[in-house]
Design an enzyme around this catalytic site. Sequence first.
Site, PDB file in Angstrom:
ATOM      1  N   CYS A 171       0.820  -1.210   0.000  1.00 54.86           N
ATOM      2  CA  CYS A 171       0.000   0.000   0.000  1.00 54.86           C
ATOM      3  C   CYS A 171       0.861   1.271   0.000  1.00 54.86           C
ATOM      4  CB  CYS A 171      -0.984  -0.052   1.157  1.00 54.86           C
ATOM      5  SG  CYS A 171      -2.399   1.051   0.951  1.00 54.86           S
ATOM      6  N   HIS A 221      -4.049  -5.372   0.025  1.00 54.29           N
ATOM      7  CA  HIS A 221      -3.731  -5.876   1.363  1.00 54.29           C
ATOM      8  C   HIS A 221      -3.819  -7.401   1.445  1.00 54.29           C
ATOM      9  CE1 HIS A 221      -3.405  -2.117   3.680  1.00 54.29           C
ATOM     10  NE2 HIS A 221      -4.204  -1.647   2.738  1.00 54.29           N
ATOM     11  N   GLU A 248      -2.697  -9.224   3.739  1.00 54.48           N
ATOM     12  CA  GLU A 248      -2.902  -9.672   5.127  1.00 54.48           C
ATOM     13  C   GLU A 248      -4.368  -9.683   5.511  1.00 54.48           C
ATOM     14  OE1 GLU A 248      -3.614  -5.488   5.442  1.00 54.48           O
ATOM     15  OE2 GLU A 248      -2.070  -6.601   4.376  1.00 54.48           O
TER      16      GLU A 248
END
Length: 369
Positions: free
Chosen positions: A257, A343, A345
């Site tokens: 990001c 993202h 995660e």
Amino acid sequence: MKYNNRPQAILLLKDGTIFYGKSIGIEGTTFGEVAFNTGTTGYQEIFTDPSYFGQIMVTTNAHIGNYGVNSDEVESNGVKISGLVCKNFSFNYSRDNASESLFDYLQKQNLIVISDVDTRALVSYIRDNGAMNAIISTDGTAIEILKEKLKQAPEMNGLELASKVSTKEPYFFGNKDAKYKISALDLGIKTNILRNLAARDCYIKVFPYNAGFEDLKSFEPDGYFLSNGPGDPEPLHSAQQVAKDILQENKPLFGICLGHQVIALANGISTYKMFNGHRGINHPVKNLITGKGEITSQNHGFAVVKEELDQHPELELTHQHLNDGTVAGMRMKNKNCFSVQYHPEASPGPHDSSYLFDQFIENIKSSKN
């Protein structure tokens, strides 16, 4: 219920447009850039994500608060959004492992919330007119006063916010006897990133946003990580220099990001403020290396200029957003470095992108051989 007779609240946009709603019972005034997230679940993760710092969040799901909150599912040390706009706010909740209601949680954080808003109309308006500053008031402040306050609010473009959410002092995460050591630059890091690295036998030392390369190098890491975070990447000159120094050393580097944008800037590639950012949990991305598609979680209002990336002799586009063709990932041809705009995660159902952490570990293994 005691919350039936709630006072009126307003959302005032910078262009003068007003949306009316009701207060959930937390009085005050707050401002930020209004943005919307299309996810149907995961409001707790959204509210505590440091990347949302400085933003008023509009949730498109009709019901917020219905499953409460769980203290183990936060992404930082507290709520990071500036305010919340929703349709139906649920004071009651139903979930076996919830620790408390969303109202009780937000009240402790003193977050200003306006509910009973026509969020479909609001999101449509933002889509047509772009992201802009806004102010929420639940305390009866006169509109003319709110307009004056809103004029003083800084624009997101050019705004450095990583310093507002980064750790003040270095700290460690994971098992100190783990196989790999990672130095992470905290620009607004999400806890689940650290969990994913620790689960892959990594011991992480997290450094403040303004730490220098020598600070990160002193941990003698096997690899480096540049985190997500809020605001405009362009003012982060220190982080860009750290990226340049890491690339010079050529140890494995992974950016997510904001970290991805910092790596682009370190290579002379520009970033830009998007008309409307990508914020949701079902954004389609194509991996141009494997040809596979991924359903991804995204949260960003800035992006890398694709035309400059395409012309760069040492970088290549690896992932592309299928809705609008924007840059979703890149890698360096002559350095041990890759990054993504989304993202991996965050696993709001799909785990399509978790392989990126494995790829980082494979890069570390290869560099050690």
